[in-house]
Scaffold this active site. Structure first.
Site, PDB file in Angstrom:
ATOM      1  N   GLY A 115     -16.553   7.788  13.612  1.00 60.33           N
ATOM      2  CA  GLY A 115     -15.593   8.569  12.824  1.00 60.33           C
ATOM      3  C   GLY A 115     -14.374   7.762  12.423  1.00 60.33           C
ATOM      4  N   CYS A 140       0.825  -1.206   0.000  1.00 56.63           N
ATOM      5  CA  CYS A 140       0.000   0.000   0.000  1.00 56.63           C
ATOM      6  C   CYS A 140       0.864   1.263   0.000  1.00 56.63           C
ATOM      7  CB  CYS A 140      -0.951  -0.008   1.185  1.00 56.63           C
ATOM      8  SG  CYS A 140      -0.125  -0.273   2.737  1.00 56.63           S
TER       9      CYS A 140
END
Lengths: 300, 459
Positions: free
Chosen positions: B192, B50
């Site tokens: 969140g 990644c």
């Protein structure tokens, strides 16, 4: 007076145990340089176990003429010290209980120190062994071993909890971090307290039977309200409460740990009272006292 | 062989670009196979994570692919403009390429210093390339030694000690309170990004139940879906259920946008009895805090806020930075050893080629000489004479080559092997790409200027 070989061996074993305890405490405090894997603690513990076991067997097979186990208080304390050391070795193999060594090893050292006193200053032979008396002694000594482990686990619980609450010394991977978890330690407290409770119950009942059956005892006429019996009952009650921790809401966590520690203190008080108590009888029916007319009593 | 590394990483390219040229699964195999078919004598390993996509290439000197061709290939695979890729790509050659791989494998080039995942990714990239037949001897040597060096770095230094994310630190603290988690309930208050990141770590410890509670149930549901929480083991709950969930919870993660604490001591004290004094671990990662500080004073409550967790993370970073020099030293030593080994392999190959070249030349010249003698004297030369001439040439070549070969083979560590190799290639026109020997050549072809790159060592 006991034989000199026993006392010399006891002093050596106690010194080894003391050094191992100091190392374990320093490691827990985080000031040991050997924070990473070190062979010394295992060597020290093993030496103390082997020494205690060898001395126990020596006394059993050589010193005690009739080859009876647990003929004196020092034998019982040696047995407890050896088993305690063996349990430390077992716990060291489990990461979550490795920190127990710092609490169990000082207890082992204290027991060995006590054994030195019992061998040199307050040495006396137990009364003639009968099945009930043997059962009483096994129950009391092994029960004491269990409550010592429970108290050590209580100490570890309180330390871990304190560090977690103060957020100091609990960094994962920190050398001083005992590495355990509260849930495992609490479970150990309950299991050892339960076993100790069962063994102490045996000791208490058999003790009551022995005292009730004798005409005169060291405890005196009103033996049932003597300090020894009252302290023993209090200790027994403590462990009864700790046993029920799982089922009660108000004795969880730190309270269970404190109860285990108080239980051990009460047990030690019982032993202390028995050692300090002035003798009120000289009969051979006493639990903890050998007949004075045994010719070789002083020589052992 | 020339070693080349080309790629992009988190320092040079934004995530939008990195994700376009990342390879995994079949796409990786397809790319490896495609490159190997196109550049047949080239060894290739593709490391795609990644944070980076890097191509490690070992190719014969003077042969494709070069950096520009690799960039074009990457751009084509990712369907992006090569002009976009060129300025953000990094290139390393020779020893620098080897060093880069070793640093990456050891986690010294990672976003989080010393992170362990990259070593596994390097291993998998190498195994994948080996399975596709794309990794040759040079790549085997490089990757095997890089993996071994990375393991040494991890075991001989403290670079891997400690935790570096809030979520993993929280999970570690939870493990100091609880022994097992399959009978525990984790409650996340809020939906969140912070909660999401922390929950990813908490899921790894295998909780029995996992609830997400939020003022907007839809957002809670979205987070549950995002985290992949199965229906039977938890889900989204309305904010009104907070008290009941606080009774059930063993671990609470909270991060809401509330300006005032949503859990105060008065509220929680009423729940303690209903909780039967069970221990509870509360991780408050909200700013301002969601849980009043005095809740942490209640028995069997372990309250940790963002500061507490960040202190551990900061200590870990500090500790790891202190280990960096030792790690770099291990990597330096390993890179030197690996590169020397690669150079020796290269020199041996060059020596073999030089000897073959000399023998080819001598054979051509011997044949010509024999033809001249036969044509001038009009007589056949006996076989014994032919053999004597052959042996003469052979001995002559051996004597001429003896000293330089000895210097190259046994010159010691101070011999500039890279320089010698470059000189040999240039002076004798020894090209890795020369498949056919100059059987008819009378002299080595003059080296073309296009083969020489003065900035890079000739490996």
């Amino acid at each position: 007076m006991n034989d000199p070989a026993t006392i010399i061996a006891l002093v050596v074993i106690t010194l080894i145990s003391l050094a191992t305890s100091a190392e374990a405490l320093l490691r827990l405090h985080g000031s040991s340089n050997t924070a990473r894997a070190s062979a010394w603690p295992a060597v020290g513990i093993t030496a103390a176990i082997l020494g205690s076991t060898a001395l126990f067997c020596y006394r059993w097979l050589v010193v005690n003429e009739d080859y009876a186990l647990l003929q004196a208080h020092v034998d019982g304390l040696l047995l407890v010290a050896a088993l305690l050391g063996a349990m430390v070795l077992v716990f060291r193999t489990r990461r979550e209980l490795r920190g127990l060594a710092a609490f169990m090893l000082p207890v082992q050292t204290l027991i060995l120190l006590w054994a030195i006193c019992a061998a040199s200053f307050t040495f006396e032979l137990f009364a003639v062994a009968t099945p009930v008396k043997t059962l009483h002694r096994v129950g009391v000594y092994l029960g004491t071993l269990c409550v010592a482990v429970a108290a050590a686990a209580g100490g570890l619980y309180l330390l871990t909890q304190r560090r977690l609450r103060n957020k100091r010394g609990v960094d994962p991977g920190q050398p001083s971090n005992p590495g355990g978890n509260l849930e495992t330690v609490e479970r150990l407290i309950i299991h050892t307290a339960t076993l100790g409770f069962a063994l102490l119950t045996v000791g208490l009942i058999t003790g009551a039977v022995i005292v009730a059956a004798s005409e005169t005892t060291k405890l005196g006429a009103g033996w049932w309200y003597s300090p020894k019996v009252l302290f023993a009952l209090a200790a027994w009650l403590m462990y009864a409460i700790v046993m029920c921790v799982r089922h009660t809401t108000s004795f969880r966590g730190a309270r269970a740990a404190w109860l285990a520690i108080i239980g051990l203190a009460l047990m030690l008080s019982v032993f202390g009272i028995m050692s300090a108590m002035p003798d009120q009888s000289k009969t051979n029916t006493d639990i903890h006292h050998a007949p004075n007319h045994l010719p070789d009593a002083e020589d052992r | 062989m020339r070693i080349l590394m080309l790629g992009v990483n988190y320092r040079t390219a934004p995530i939008e670009l990195r994700e376009k040229i990342s390879f995994d699964g079949d796409r990786l195999d397809h790319t490896l196979t495609g490159l190997c078919e196109r550049y047949q004598s080239t060894q290739i390993v593709i490391l795609s994570t990644c944070n980076r996509t890097e191509l490690y290439v070992a190719r014969p000197d003077g042969q494709p692919p070069n950096a520009a061709q690799l960039i074009e290939h990457l751009a084509a695979m990712g369907n992006v403009d090569a002009a976009l890729l060129t300025p953000v790509s990094i290139q390393r050659e020779g020893e620098e390429a080897v060093r880069h791989l070793f640093r990456v494998a050891a986690g010294l080039d990672s976003m989080v210093l010393g992170e362990p995942q990259v070593l596994g990714q390097v291993k998998r990239a190498y195994e994948r390339a080996a399975a596709c037949g794309a990794a040759g001897p040079a790549m085997h040597a490089m990757f095997q030694q890089a993996i071994a060096a990375a393991k040494r770095v991890r075991t001989q230094t403290g670079i891997a000690d400690g935790r570096v994310s809030i979520g993993s630190v929280a999970a570690d603290f939870a493990k100091q309170i609880f022994d097992r988690f399959d009978d525990k309930t984790i409650v996340a208050v809020g939906a969140g990004e912070m909660i999401k990141l922390a929950m990813r770590h908490m899921i790894k410890i295998g909780p029995g139940k996992l609830w997400v509670i939020n003022r907007s149930v839809d957002r809670a549901r979205a987070l549950v879906d995002d985290l992949g929480i199965p229906a039977g083991t938890g889900g989204a709950r309305a904010f009104d259920d907070l008290d009941q969930l606080l009774v059930d919870a063993d671990i609470v993660l909270t991060s809401t946008g509330s300006r005032k604490p949503i859990i105060d001591v008065k509220r929680f004290r009423q729940l303690v009895r209903r909780r039967k004094h069970r221990p509870i671990f509360i991780v408050d990662i909200a700013l301002p805090r969601d849980v009043a500080a005095d809740v942490g004073q209640l028995p069997n409550v372990y309250l940790y806020d963002l500061d507490d967790l960040q202190k551990v993370v900061a200590r870990t970073h500090e500790q790891r930075s202190g280990e960096l020099e030792q790690c770099e030293q291990i990597v330096r030593d390993a890179v030197s050893a690996c590169y020397e080994q690669l150079q020796n392999r290269d020199i041996s190959e060059l020596i073999r080629k030089l000897r073959e070249l000399m023998h080819d030349i001598s054979e051509v010249e011997r044949s010509r000489t024999l033809r001249k003698i036969e044509s001038s004297d009009a007589m056949a030369i006996p076989d014994a004479m032919r053999e004597i001439l052959k042996e003469h040439n052979h001995r002559l070549i051996n004597k001429i080559l003896h000293m330089p070969m000895h210097q190259l083979n046994n010159g010691g560590s101070d011999v500039p092997l890279g320089f010698y190799a470059a000189a040999l290639r240039r002076l004798f026109g020894l090209d890795d790409s020369q498949e056919s020997k100059p059987s008819t050549a009378t002299a080595p072809a003059p080296p073309g200027p296009q083969r020489h790159d003065p900035r890079s060592p000739q490996l």
